[in-house]
Write a protein that holds these residues in place. Structure first.
Motif: not given
Length: 151
Positions: A45-57
């Motif tokens: 919730r408080d982490v800025r994720l890379p786009v690929t990580a965000s999509v997979a997550g």
């Protein structure tokens, strides 16, 4: 007790036990999914994720939510509609009708009806487990992209 009676009694008990097992497995999987989703929420919730990580997550979370929906469907009581056996049927009968039905051994049909319920529950449970596995792999992939992106 004849061999037929013993067989009917054993088969009836086996099918009822299988239904109970699916409900237990479903409860455990729902608790597991809840814990994973809570962990993902807390960790991401408080982490800025890379786009690929965000999509997979996000896809992983979506699959877990769909799996939870399937699991809830598997444990949802089926008491409406045409009551064919057990207490849903008895609820539609008078006391005399129940006694008349119990005078005849209907365990064979009850085994068929309960077996169909058990098979439907197992199919739904299997689909949910497949989704949990796929969702878990996507969450692991998201974590790997996050760790790899942070390096």
């Amino acid at each position: 007790m004849s061999a037929l009676e013993a067989g009917l009694t054993a088969a009836h008990a086996e099918v009822k036990a299988e239904i109970a097992r699916t409900d237990t497995k479903t409860s455990l999987l729902l608790a597991f999914i809840g814990a994973v989703l809570a962990g993902v929420w807390t960790a991401a919730r408080d982490v800025r994720l890379p786009v690929t990580a965000s999509v997979a997550g996000r896809l992983g979370v979506l699959l877990l939510v769909v799996a939870a929906g399937l699991l809830l469907r598997a444990v949802r009581p089926r008491i409406s509609g045409a009551a064919v056996a057990g207490f849903p049927l008895w609820a539609t009968l008078t006391a005399d009708e129940i006694l008349a039905r119990l005078a005849h051994d209907e365990r064979g049909q009850d085994i068929v009806n309960l077996s169909r319920i058990a098979v439907a529950k197992y199919r739904t449970l299997r689909r949910a487990v497949d989704l949990v596995c796929a969702g878990g792999m996507l969450l692991i992939t998201a974590a790997a992209f996050t760790i790899g992106g942070a390096a």
